[in-house]
Design a protein around this motif. Structure first.
Motif, short mmCIF file in Angstrom:
data_model
loop_
_atom_site.label_atom_id
_atom_site.label_comp_id
_atom_site.label_asym_id
_atom_site.label_seq_id
_atom_site.Cartn_x
_atom_site.Cartn_y
_atom_site.Cartn_z
N ILE A 129 0.81 -1.22 0.00
CA ILE A 129 0.00 0.00 0.00
C ILE A 129 0.84 1.27 0.00
N ASP A 130 1.96 1.29 0.71
CA ASP A 130 2.82 2.47 0.72
C ASP A 130 3.90 2.41 -0.35
N ARG A 131 4.04 1.27 -1.01
CA ARG A 131 5.05 1.12 -2.05
C ARG A 131 4.51 1.48 -3.43
N ILE A 132 3.32 1.00 -3.74
CA ILE A 132 2.75 1.30 -5.06
C ILE A 132 1.60 2.28 -4.98
N GLY A 133 1.16 2.64 -3.77
CA GLY A 133 0.11 3.63 -3.60
C GLY A 133 -1.27 3.00 -3.39
N ARG A 134 -2.21 3.85 -2.94
CA ARG A 134 -3.56 3.37 -2.62
C ARG A 134 -4.30 2.94 -3.88
N LYS A 135 -4.25 3.76 -4.93
CA LYS A 135 -5.01 3.48 -6.15
C LYS A 135 -4.58 2.16 -6.79
N LYS A 136 -3.29 1.98 -6.96
CA LYS A 136 -2.80 0.76 -7.60
C LYS A 136 -3.04 -0.47 -6.72
N SER A 137 -3.00 -0.28 -5.42
CA SER A 137 -3.27 -1.40 -4.50
C SER A 137 -4.70 -1.88 -4.65
N MET A 138 -5.66 -0.94 -4.69
CA MET A 138 -7.05 -1.33 -4.89
C MET A 138 -7.26 -2.01 -6.24
N ALA A 139 -6.66 -1.44 -7.28
CA ALA A 139 -6.80 -2.03 -8.62
C ALA A 139 -6.23 -3.44 -8.66
N MET A 140 -5.08 -3.64 -8.02
CA MET A 140 -4.46 -4.96 -7.99
C MET A 140 -5.36 -5.98 -7.31
N CYS A 141 -5.97 -5.59 -6.20
CA CYS A 141 -6.82 -6.53 -5.45
C CYS A 141 -8.06 -6.93 -6.25
N PHE A 142 -8.69 -5.97 -6.90
CA PHE A 142 -9.86 -6.28 -7.73
C PHE A 142 -9.49 -7.20 -8.89
N LEU A 143 -8.36 -6.90 -9.53
CA LEU A 143 -7.95 -7.70 -10.69
C LEU A 143 -7.63 -9.13 -10.29
N MET A 144 -6.91 -9.29 -9.18
CA MET A 144 -6.54 -10.65 -8.74
C MET A 144 -7.76 -11.44 -8.29
N PHE A 145 -8.77 -10.77 -7.73
CA PHE A 145 -10.01 -11.46 -7.38
C PHE A 145 -10.66 -12.06 -8.63
N SER A 146 -10.72 -11.27 -9.70
CA SER A 146 -11.31 -11.76 -10.94
C SER A 146 -10.53 -12.94 -11.50
N VAL A 147 -9.21 -12.87 -11.42
CA VAL A 147 -8.37 -13.97 -11.92
C VAL A 147 -8.63 -15.25 -11.13
N CYS A 148 -8.80 -15.13 -9.81
CA CYS A 148 -9.02 -16.32 -8.98
C CYS A 148 -10.42 -16.91 -9.15
N ILE A 149 -11.36 -16.11 -9.63
CA ILE A 149 -12.72 -16.61 -9.86
C ILE A 149 -12.79 -17.45 -11.14
#
Length: 559
Positions: free
Chosen positions: A399-419
């Motif tokens: 979260i402090d390395r890539i920022g809040r926006k990219k962290s949220m985007a990463m989490c949503f994208l990985m959720f879709s991949v795991c589904i």
């Protein structure tokens, strides 16, 4: 003029400069700490005139004069006091409210199959047991935010937790389905105020540790979810769902017992004109942490801002941010709670193919067919619930390395991949693994949203901002049972596709947020100056984060 001593003499901070109502623009030299003229070595008066700002004269500072004529803001005090014993105690107390919230949410996926069988409920009534809680939360979230912005963070949080305790305990004695619906709806009405614990907590945290601390307090959510499953394993086979409902209020009993210690936010006190109370609170925190308070007088905006107005969230500078955040919170809750409910449905069926087979049966028989959760079901539910912990730690790392926006985007994208693998007829073990990973990422995304949202709104609308976002999230949670429990019986592929599409859209929405808040302090006011606008525009065009010396950012977003 020799400018090497400018920083020593001016005593002006970025926090003071950024708000025209509190800016200090007149400086007096001192005998021991002066600006020196190139031609004359003498003390003198120096003034800085800034366009659009009020001139505030701090008065003469002569040798030996009381240094309390200096000024500081709440932000300065919080940064000086730092993180310590006080914040640890506050973490535990506010964490209990999160733990109670998680338990009340987790219990929905446990008692639904039980009541389905015990009272022979059709699928739509089972879905309504879950939805009625989210209906209460959706309608109350904005109300609790409004109360917290107008009457105080402590008032709003304490009232909603007492409400949940009262109606949560009463729901254990529900004699019929109708009573369960009414009382659980009232429980949901109270839970709508639980996010205000983040508002209160974040306003006591220094800038550098805010993201870490808000993320770590979410551990209490994970602990609550795990504790609820363990409680169900112990109580459900022998004592039943009523005992589970009653004992699930235990964290609330502890919270209500110790809530008298809970202090009011000094940011709120200053904003509402109670500077004496703010100073008293700050001194108590400093004493608790073993730190010293900044010298001088606590200052605030001369002009008080209106608090708790929804239209302030939709002004041109906030409109884009607010609308994007509303969708992000909606998609996050829709996917998170959908996965929680989907887990028990898929475990009962054995795999995705089992759900399809069940859906091929005739409707009346399918609707009334029930199956109690077994010990194996509870164990698998526990394993997937434990995914909350790695999800938090992974997000905490980035979260402090890539920022809040990219962290949220990463989490949503990985959720879709795991589904995606669930489209295949995977076995029970693979099903558990993919749900575990998906839940880890969607949990992380939820927590990043809780970090970002209070950072992006000023004190006057911070609680309301979180409240309205939480209300949108509850709207998503309200709709998700009809997808994960009703639509699933018709088509597992369509159900999974709905969740994938929403999370992919949320990925794009996260990246479209107009500002990255990493490294920036909490806003005290929505008013900015032309200089702040220029600074923010330069920051966004350069794609760089704020420097460590900055304590806040301008609030001029382009709509």
């Amino acid at each position: 003029m020799n400018m090497s001593n400018w920083g020593k003499t001016s005593n002006i901070s970025y926090q003071q400069w950024r708000d025209p109502e509190i800016s200090v623009v007149t400086f007096r030299g001192t005998a021991g700490d002066s600006l020196r003229h190139d031609e004359e070595d003498q003390c003198g008066d120096y003034e800085v005139y800034t366009t659009g700002m009020h001139t505030v004269d701090l008065g003469e500072r002569r040798t030996g004069q009381d240094p309390t004529e200096d000024t500081f803001t709440v932000e300065d005090a919080v940064e000086a006091i730092g993180f310590g014993k006080f914040q640890w105690k506050l973490s535990i107390l506010t964490g209990l409210s999160w733990m109670a919230d998680a338990m009340e949410m987790m219990i929905l996926s446990i008692i639904s199959p039980q009541l389905h069988c015990e009272w022979m409920l059709p699928s739509w009534k089972v879905a309504m047991l879950t939805s009625v809680v989210f209906i209460g939360m959706m309608f109350s979230s904005t109300l609790w935010g409004n109360i917290s912005d107008k009457y105080g963070r402590k008032v709003g949080l304490t009232m909603c937790m007492m409400w949940v305790l009262y109606y949560g305990f009463l729901s254990a004695f529900s004699p019929t389905y109708g009573w369960v619906m009414v009382l659980r709806g009232l429980v949901g009405f109270g839970i709508g105020g639980a996010p205000q614990s983040v508002t209160l907590y974040s306003e006591f945290l220094p800038r550098k540790s805010r993201a870490t601390c808000v993320m770590l307090i979410e551990i209490f959510w994970a602990l609550g979810a795990v504790f609820e499953v363990l409680l169900a394993i112990w109580l459900m086979p022998t004592m039943g769902w009523r005992w589970l409902l009653g004992l699930s209020t235990a964290p609330l009993v502890v919270f209500v017992t110790f809530c008298f210690w809970l202090p009011e936010s000094p940011r709120f006190d200053v904003l509402s004109g109670n500077r004496e109370n703010a100073m008293k609170t700050l001194r108590l925190i400093a004493a608790d942490n073993g730190k010293t308070m900044p010298l001088g007088k606590l200052i605030a905006n001369k002009q008080q801002e209106e608090r708790g107005r929804i239209r302030d969230l939709l002004t041109p500078q906030y409109r884009r941010t607010t609308l994007l955040l509303w969708f992000i919170w909606f998609a996050n809750a829709f996917s998170y709670y959908g996965l929680v409910l989907l887990t028990t449905e898929l475990f009962q069926a054995g795999d995705a193919c089992g759900v399809i087979t069940q859906g091929a049966k005739t409707e009346p028989k399918c609707n009334l067919e029930c199956k109690y959760l077994t010990l194996d079901d509870y164990k698998d539910l526990l394993w997937t619930t434990l995914a909350e912990f790695p999800g938090l730690f992974v997000t905490l790392f980035v979260i402090d390395r890539i920022g809040r926006k990219k962290s949220m985007a990463m989490c949503f994208l990985m959720f879709s991949v795991c589904i995606l693998p669930l489209y295949a007829c995977v076995g029970r073990v693979a099903l558990t693994v993919f749900i575990f990973i998906a839940r880890a990422f969607i949990t992380g995304g939820f927590q990043v949203a809780y970090v970002y949202t209070p950072e992006v709104y000023p004190t006057a609308t911070r609680a309301l901002g979180i409240g309205t976002c939480s209300g949108m999230a509850r709207g998503g949670a309200l709709l998700t049972p009809f997808v994960s429990q009703v639509l699933l019986k018709k088509s597992v592929y369509l159900t999974l596709s709905v969740y994938c599409i929403f999370c992919l859209l949320a990925t794009g929405a996260s990246m479209l947020l107009p500002i990255e808040t990493t490294g920036l302090g909490l806003q005290e006011s929505s008013r900015i100056t032309a200089g702040q606008e220029e600074m923010k525009t330069g920051q966004m065009s350069n794609g760089s984060e704020a420097s460590p010396t900055q304590t806040s950012y301008g609030s001029s977003y382009n709509s």
